[in-house]
Design an enzyme around this catalytic site. Sequence first.
Site, PDB file in Angstrom:
ATOM      1  N   ASP A 177      30.449  35.246  44.920  1.00 37.84           N
ATOM      2  CA  ASP A 177      29.636  34.829  44.060  1.00 37.84           C
ATOM      3  C   ASP A 177      28.340  34.749  44.472  1.00 37.84           C
ATOM      4  O   ASP A 177      27.343  35.095  43.294  1.00 37.84           O
ATOM      5  CB  ASP A 177      30.068  33.278  43.627  1.00 37.84           C
ATOM      6  N   LYS A 192      13.808  37.159  38.851  1.00 40.12           N
ATOM      7  CA  LYS A 192      12.859  35.993  38.831  1.00 40.12           C
ATOM      8  C   LYS A 192      11.512  36.465  39.781  1.00 40.12           C
ATOM      9  O   LYS A 192      11.340  37.473  40.241  1.00 40.12           O
ATOM     10  CB  LYS A 192      13.711  35.075  39.830  1.00 40.12           C
ATOM     11  N   ASP A 212      21.787  41.648  38.737  1.00 40.03           N
ATOM     12  CA  ASP A 212      21.783  40.728  39.419  1.00 40.03           C
ATOM     13  C   ASP A 212      20.588  39.675  39.165  1.00 40.03           C
ATOM     14  O   ASP A 212      19.475  40.274  39.402  1.00 40.03           O
ATOM     15  CB  ASP A 212      21.371  41.074  41.150  1.00 40.03           C
ATOM     16  N   HIS A 213      20.677  38.788  38.456  1.00 40.81           N
ATOM     17  CA  HIS A 213      19.582  37.958  37.894  1.00 40.81           C
ATOM     18  C   HIS A 213      18.349  37.573  38.968  1.00 40.81           C
ATOM     19  O   HIS A 213      17.365  37.378  38.339  1.00 40.81           O
ATOM     20  CB  HIS A 213      20.180  36.954  36.922  1.00 40.81           C
ATOM     21  N   LYS A 241      27.525  25.325  47.268  1.00 42.45           N
ATOM     22  CA  LYS A 241      27.356  24.327  46.262  1.00 42.45           C
ATOM     23  C   LYS A 241      27.392  22.979  46.774  1.00 42.45           C
ATOM     24  O   LYS A 241      27.847  22.780  48.016  1.00 42.45           O
ATOM     25  CB  LYS A 241      28.573  24.748  45.319  1.00 42.45           C
ATOM     26  N   GLU A 255      22.783  25.137  46.309  1.00 43.33           N
ATOM     27  CA  GLU A 255      22.819  24.327  45.053  1.00 43.33           C
ATOM     28  C   GLU A 255      23.104  22.952  45.113  1.00 43.33           C
ATOM     29  O   GLU A 255      24.232  22.700  46.086  1.00 43.33           O
ATOM     30  CB  GLU A 255      23.688  25.224  44.093  1.00 43.33           C
ATOM     31  N   HIS A 309      23.485  38.088  45.470  1.00 43.32           N
ATOM     32  CA  HIS A 309      22.010  37.486  45.304  1.00 43.32           C
ATOM     33  C   HIS A 309      21.637  37.363  46.676  1.00 43.32           C
ATOM     34  O   HIS A 309      20.211  37.794  46.883  1.00 43.32           O
ATOM     35  CB  HIS A 309      22.130  36.174  44.829  1.00 43.32           C
ATOM     36  N   ARG A 338      35.940  38.777  19.985  1.00 47.22           N
ATOM     37  CA  ARG A 338      37.254  39.055  19.305  1.00 47.22           C
ATOM     38  C   ARG A 338      37.317  38.038  17.995  1.00 47.22           C
ATOM     39  O   ARG A 338      37.901  37.864  17.082  1.00 47.22           O
ATOM     40  CB  ARG A 338      38.098  38.329  20.237  1.00 47.22           C
ATOM     41  N   LYS A 342      27.410  40.582  36.364  1.00 43.17           N
ATOM     42  CA  LYS A 342      28.413  40.379  37.729  1.00 43.17           C
ATOM     43  C   LYS A 342      29.573  39.412  37.340  1.00 43.17           C
ATOM     44  O   LYS A 342      29.685  38.763  36.056  1.00 43.17           O
ATOM     45  CB  LYS A 342      27.604  39.642  38.678  1.00 43.17           C
TER      46      LYS A 342
HETATM   47  P1  NDP Z   1      32.466  33.044  28.629  1.00 38.23           P
HETATM   48  O1  NDP Z   1      33.578  32.658  29.409  1.00 38.23           O
HETATM   49  O2  NDP Z   1      31.687  32.303  27.938  1.00 38.23           O
HETATM   50  O3  NDP Z   1      33.100  34.425  27.710  1.00 38.23           O
HETATM   51  C1  NDP Z   1      32.151  35.137  26.907  1.00 38.23           C
HETATM   52  C2  NDP Z   1      32.839  35.556  25.677  1.00 38.23           C
HETATM   53  O4  NDP Z   1      33.964  36.626  25.878  1.00 38.23           O
HETATM   54  C3  NDP Z   1      33.610  34.577  25.075  1.00 38.23           C
HETATM   55  O5  NDP Z   1      32.855  33.603  24.105  1.00 38.23           O
HETATM   56  C4  NDP Z   1      34.672  35.185  24.410  1.00 38.23           C
HETATM   57  O6  NDP Z   1      34.325  35.829  23.158  1.00 38.23           O
HETATM   58  C5  NDP Z   1      35.063  36.404  25.547  1.00 38.23           C
HETATM   59  N1  NDP Z   1      36.113  35.867  26.280  1.00 38.23           N
HETATM   60  C6  NDP Z   1      36.330  34.971  26.949  1.00 38.23           C
HETATM   61  N2  NDP Z   1      37.534  34.948  27.857  1.00 38.23           N
HETATM   62  C7  NDP Z   1      38.057  36.028  27.751  1.00 38.23           C
HETATM   63  C8  NDP Z   1      39.246  36.791  27.831  1.00 38.23           C
HETATM   64  N3  NDP Z   1      40.185  36.230  29.014  1.00 38.23           N
HETATM   65  N4  NDP Z   1      39.593  38.107  27.746  1.00 38.23           N
HETATM   66  C9  NDP Z   1      38.758  38.666  26.718  1.00 38.23           C
HETATM   67  N5  NDP Z   1      37.441  37.945  26.164  1.00 38.23           N
HETATM   68  C10 NDP Z   1      37.023  36.938  26.577  1.00 38.23           C
HETATM   69  O7  NDP Z   1      31.494  33.738  30.000  1.00 38.23           O
HETATM   70  P2  NDP Z   1      30.006  33.837  30.035  1.00 38.23           P
HETATM   71  O8  NDP Z   1      29.315  33.751  28.802  1.00 38.23           O
HETATM   72  O9  NDP Z   1      29.805  32.421  30.863  1.00 38.23           O
HETATM   73  O10 NDP Z   1      29.787  34.807  30.990  1.00 38.23           O
HETATM   74  C11 NDP Z   1      29.821  36.335  30.694  1.00 38.23           C
HETATM   75  C12 NDP Z   1      29.533  37.155  31.735  1.00 38.23           C
HETATM   76  O11 NDP Z   1      28.112  36.888  32.513  1.00 38.23           O
HETATM   77  C13 NDP Z   1      30.677  37.059  33.090  1.00 38.23           C
HETATM   78  O12 NDP Z   1      31.149  38.280  33.532  1.00 38.23           O
HETATM   79  C14 NDP Z   1      29.971  36.185  33.924  1.00 38.23           C
HETATM   80  O13 NDP Z   1      30.623  36.176  35.209  1.00 38.23           O
HETATM   81  C15 NDP Z   1      28.663  36.384  33.861  1.00 38.23           C
HETATM   82  N6  NDP Z   1      27.696  35.412  34.335  1.00 38.23           N
HETATM   83  C16 NDP Z   1      27.668  34.154  33.442  1.00 38.23           C
HETATM   84  C17 NDP Z   1      26.735  33.176  33.922  1.00 38.23           C
HETATM   85  C18 NDP Z   1      26.912  31.960  33.314  1.00 38.23           C
HETATM   86  O14 NDP Z   1      25.836  31.145  33.624  1.00 38.23           O
HETATM   87  N7  NDP Z   1      27.492  31.819  32.210  1.00 38.23           N
HETATM   88  C19 NDP Z   1      25.848  33.555  35.049  1.00 38.23           C
HETATM   89  C20 NDP Z   1      25.880  34.850  35.804  1.00 38.23           C
HETATM   90  C21 NDP Z   1      26.801  35.801  35.386  1.00 38.23           C
HETATM   91  P3  NDP Z   1      35.512  36.202  22.068  1.00 38.23           P
HETATM   92  O15 NDP Z   1      36.657  35.239  22.265  1.00 38.23           O
HETATM   93  O16 NDP Z   1      34.789  35.855  20.590  1.00 38.23           O
HETATM   94  O17 NDP Z   1      35.907  37.439  22.312  1.00 38.23           O
HETATM   95  C1  BG6 Z   2      25.324  32.956  39.267  1.00 37.52           C
HETATM   96  C2  BG6 Z   2      26.439  32.203  40.017  1.00 37.52           C
HETATM   97  O1  BG6 Z   2      25.490  33.937  39.550  1.00 37.52           O
HETATM   98  O2  BG6 Z   2      24.334  32.541  39.833  1.00 37.52           O
HETATM   99  C3  BG6 Z   2      26.459  30.883  39.918  1.00 37.52           C
HETATM  100  O3  BG6 Z   2      27.663  32.893  39.368  1.00 37.52           O
HETATM  101  C4  BG6 Z   2      25.481  30.258  40.439  1.00 37.52           C
HETATM  102  O4  BG6 Z   2      27.565  30.192  40.704  1.00 37.52           O
HETATM  103  C5  BG6 Z   2      24.123  30.779  39.859  1.00 37.52           C
HETATM  104  O5  BG6 Z   2      25.180  28.769  40.175  1.00 37.52           O
HETATM  105  C6  BG6 Z   2      22.795  30.433  40.341  1.00 37.52           C
HETATM  106  O6  BG6 Z   2      21.743  31.022  39.677  1.00 37.52           O
HETATM  107  P1  BG6 Z   2      20.276  30.288  39.752  1.00 37.52           P
HETATM  108  O7  BG6 Z   2      19.538  31.126  38.910  1.00 37.52           O
HETATM  109  O8  BG6 Z   2      20.335  28.925  39.160  1.00 37.52           O
HETATM  110  O9  BG6 Z   2      19.984  30.103  41.223  1.00 37.52           O
END
Ligand code: NDP
Ligand code: BG6
Length: 510
Positions: free
Chosen positions: A258, A205, A200-201, A362, A239, A263, A62, A171
């Site tokens: 979560d 691994k 599922d990351h 956690k 964790e 996982h 966005r 996820k």
């Molecule tokens: P973010 O909260 O950083 O959001 C990603 C992007 O989505 C933002 O930069 C924003 O971009 C857009 N966004 C944020 N909130 C909203 C909203 N309410 N409505 C619409 N767009 C929104 O997420 P992450 O990058 O942390 O995670 C992305 C996905 O990956 C999620 O599904 C998360 O569950 C999953 N995930 C993340 C992990 C992590 O370590 N971060 C680990 C495992 C899974 P913009 O404003 O430019 O549109």
């Molecule tokens: C994510 C969870 O899927 O896995 C987090 O949303 C968690 O809460 C993470 O911390 C753990 O991943 P890793 O690879 O660091 O064990």
Amino acid sequence: MADTQRHPFLHGLSKHRGAPPTVVVIFGASGDLTARKLIPAVYNLGLDSLLPTDFYLIGFGRKPIPDDEFRTLAADAIKEFSRRELQPEAWKRIAANTSYVAGGYDDPDAFQRLKEHIDAIEKKLGREVQSLFYISTPPSVFTPILENLGAAGLAEKYAGQALQSKVIIEKPFGRDLASAQALNGTLRKYFTEPQVFRIDHYLGKETVQDLLVQRFSNAIFEPLWNRNFISSVQITVAEEVGVGSRGGYYEQSGALRDMIQNHTMQLLALTAMEPPVSLDAEAIRDEKVRLLRAIQPLRTGAEGDVVRAHYAAGMTGGKPVPGYREEEGINPDSATETYAAIRLSINNWRWQGVPFYLRSGKRMARRVSEIAVTFRRPPGTLFAEGDRFQLASNTLSFQIQPDEGLSMILNAKIPGLETRTQPVKMNFRYSTTFGSNTPEAYERLVLDAMIGDGTLFIRGDETEQSWKIYTPVLEAWAAAGQQGLESYPAGSWGPTAAEALLAKNHDVWR
Ligand code: NDP
Ligand code: BG6
């Protein structure tokens, strides 16, 4: 010869990896996951010459971000998060084909602009490319993105299998059975199952893939891998970190959604499934689903199979840390669990009567993910000394992380003039044998999705089967509120109720 002919459609754990010409579109490109994992994964694939010659990267979000600025953000992400340093020449090749499209996830016009952008790339190249859509946004916009991809014709654009559009979906995949079924329903409106890659990351691994190799490439394990020789299996994903800045997400999630439902269940399925007939994606996923279907319903309540708890204030890494309810963005009366422990029974020929214990939390004593397979005790007739001194059970441990490896507890003779035994550990460490700079999970997963190999992704029926096991538990917990919610000090190994869960079978957490 077209790239697709040079690199035929590959499956399984093949060592030949090659993708057809591809445009990767990341939705949520300004986000945390994109910076920490996805951009570094693409860069490292490029360094290893694993990207196709015609490779394009498009960020979508966005926030309006000029192309140049997106490239700078991406380079910064590589500098900060990549496992290997940014090499300007290698990055220049990827950056030259990197761009950004701004627009709302629910705005059909934005998806038309995206389509025109991809069409222009194809026109310039004079050939079709496959589109790989990576949905890395919060789950609230998964459905609008899928609907708009469908409406713009981006899901069905290509007829040939190798060049069919593909979608990776992050996820959490739903929050219960009904929502996972609804999301699968939306996916099926526009994509066929081979086009869908549910992440599922943990499956990316190295050590998780090695689990399959250990089980099915070493003849010593299979004859023992059953109820006759194994007394219990424990899977721990602990964790040290707390909820951090993700309080908003975590409050709606909790440890069961979560970590456990996805996982740890993947680790369980790979540990306990029957040998697949091949390393083909469907063969492996069929076996995982069969295993999940054999899991008995979980009992909730005081004498049940589940324990939940949240962390109270305590110490981690030698420093005092607040309790979960004192963390930023957390409801002071929260009933969300940061720890869950489960005792599972698998009702099939191989595992009947063998308890499987899962736990994840956690703010635990240390970060460790491990699968411990405990074998039945040897008869105590020769070396054991009655109750006073028992031989140790042999235990095979797969250390998923950190200090990745495999170890086995054996009984050995203590050197000396008496015959006394002591448990000793036989150890294989990844870092000493293979070095430590191995590919990250997301590198493997992005490459596999580009190739069209779903082996390390979750199939639709698999996720629903797992939700079937846990949805009744989540419903019971929601109805019980605070009742039955235990607590544990941050920096400990969890609540005492989790010890009791194992004590019923005369087991202890390892
Ligand atoms: P973010 O909260 O950083 O959001 C990603 C992007 O989505 C933002 O930069 C924003 O971009 C857009 N966004 C944020 N909130 C909203 C909203 N309410 N409505 C619409 N767009 C929104 O997420 P992450 O990058 O942390 O995670 C992305 C996905 O990956 C999620 O599904 C998360 O569950 C999953 N995930 C993340 C992990 C992590 O370590 N971060 C680990 C495992 C899974 P913009 O404003 O430019 O549109
Ligand atoms: C994510 C969870 O899927 O896995 C987090 O949303 C968690 O809460 C993470 O911390 C753990 O991943 P890793 O690879 O660091 O064990």
